[in-house]
Design an enzyme around this catalytic site. Structure first.
Site, mmCIF file in Angstrom:
data_model
loop_
_atom_site.group_PDB
_atom_site.id
_atom_site.type_symbol
_atom_site.label_atom_id
_atom_site.label_comp_id
_atom_site.label_asym_id
_atom_site.label_seq_id
_atom_site.Cartn_x
_atom_site.Cartn_y
_atom_site.Cartn_z
ATOM 1 N N ARG A 44 -1.466 -37.462 -6.103
ATOM 2 C CA ARG A 44 -1.324 -36.192 -6.826
ATOM 3 C C ARG A 44 -1.346 -34.899 -5.922
ATOM 4 N NH1 ARG A 44 -4.691 -32.906 -10.159
ATOM 5 N NH2 ARG A 44 -6.354 -33.884 -9.392
ATOM 6 N N LYS A 45 -1.702 -35.031 -4.561
ATOM 7 C CA LYS A 45 -1.522 -33.839 -3.625
ATOM 8 C C LYS A 45 -0.149 -33.589 -3.249
ATOM 9 C CE LYS A 45 -5.828 -35.887 -1.521
ATOM 10 N NZ LYS A 45 -6.687 -36.275 -0.626
ATOM 11 N N THR A 46 0.295 -32.879 -4.397
ATOM 12 C CA THR A 46 1.605 -32.331 -3.994
ATOM 13 C C THR A 46 1.793 -31.047 -3.960
ATOM 14 O OG1 THR A 46 1.849 -32.446 -6.520
ATOM 15 C CG2 THR A 46 2.590 -34.420 -5.630
#
Length: 301
Positions: free
Chosen positions: A139-141
């Site tokens: 989810r590190k976007t």
């Protein structure tokens, strides 16, 4: 690789339209001075790929130019590996509209293709090793760009971890410390999400992992375990909890991912494809007789 239409069908049209409209409004918040110069005469522009990579982002480029009453004719498939320099598509429409969409479309295409290219490298390593599990992006976007980056992971051949906080319960150390302990955190999570949502617990020891599994966790994330330690911990946990999925996470890169492939690990997650990718170079040039659209380097004055 053949075009994966199913991934394009994951994209809600209204979400894509809303996203590209926000990009266009950001890039032209008031007057379009360049557009006043070129006007509405019909033009054709060639989309070139100028560095090697995996093509990704066609639905978003289509949406950008559709908003501007332009048409895109693609010559290459989504997910296809491109070698520079090659023609990828042609855009037709009013000159000012082509130029309004140019930078927005190129920014999206360059980044989506960059994510897909690195995802393809991860997927190839997994396939070549014959590993049974999934290598997934986290989810590190980029804020505001998650839909594109998550889509690009799939086009490149990786899986995706949860899309957002509503997609799955993940109890990390901060949740557990605030809740008091693992058992209480899992019980509270289950009472909130019911049977329809999976619960994952981040663990830094086998003892914590056992407690999480006993408390009803569906997925155990073994965080920042060295490759050998991960494989051993996963083996021990699978012996007692064969139904629980085991994820390895923390510091996994293209250079070391193969060391984490274990018959007892189900998932490996990495933030590198969405946080450490290089973009693919694209350009869009109006076709004009006597002009080279590849824009070669000037070597003399």
């Amino acid at each position: 690789m053949a075009e994966k239409t199913i991934f394009q069908n994951l994209l809600p049209p209204t979400s894509v339209r809303s996203l590209v409209r926000s990009w266009l409004e950001e890039d032209t918040p008031s007057f379009d001075y360049g557009g006043a110069i070129v006007g509405n005469r019909s033009e054709r522009a060639v989309l070139l790929c100028k560095s090697n990579g995996v093509l990704c982002g066609k639905p978003f480029v289509d949406a950008v130019f559709s908003e501007l009453a332009c048409q895109v004719q693609w010559h290459r498939h989504e997910g296809e590996e491109l070698s520079a320099v090659c023609e990828v598509a042609e855009v037709t429409g009013p000159a000012r509209c082509i130029l309004l969409g140019e930078r927005v479309a190129l920014n999206c295409l360059a980044r989506a293709s960059g994510v897909a290219t690195q995802a393809r490298q991860f997927a190839t390593l997994r396939q070549d090793a014959g590993w049974h599990g999934d290598v997934v992006g986290t989810r590190k976007t980029t804020p505001g760009f998650r839909l594109v980056e998550k889509y690009a992971l799939l086009v490149g051949g990786m899986g995706t971890h949860r899309h957002d906080l509503s997609s799955m319960v993940m109890l990390k150390d901060n949740h557990i410390w605030s809740a008091g302990n693992i058992q209480h955190a899992v019980e509270q999570a289950r009472s909130a999400c019911g049977f329809a949502v999976k619960i994952e617990v981040e663990c830094r020891s086998i003892a914590d992992a056992r407690l999480a599994a006993q408390s009803g966790a569906d997925v155990i994330m073994l965080d920042n375990f060295a490759p050998a330690a991960l494989g051993l911990a996963a083996k021990l946990l699978k012996e007692d909890f064969p139904h629980v999925l085991i994820e390895g996470s923390g510091g996994i890169t293209l250079e070391n991912v193969a060391r984490y492939f274990s018959p007892h690990v189900d998932i490996l997650s990495s933030s590198r494809p969405t946080q450490g990718y290089s973009t693919v170079d694209f350009s869009l040039k109006v076709r004009k007789a006597g002009q080279d659209p590849t824009n070669p380097t000037v070597t003399s004055t």
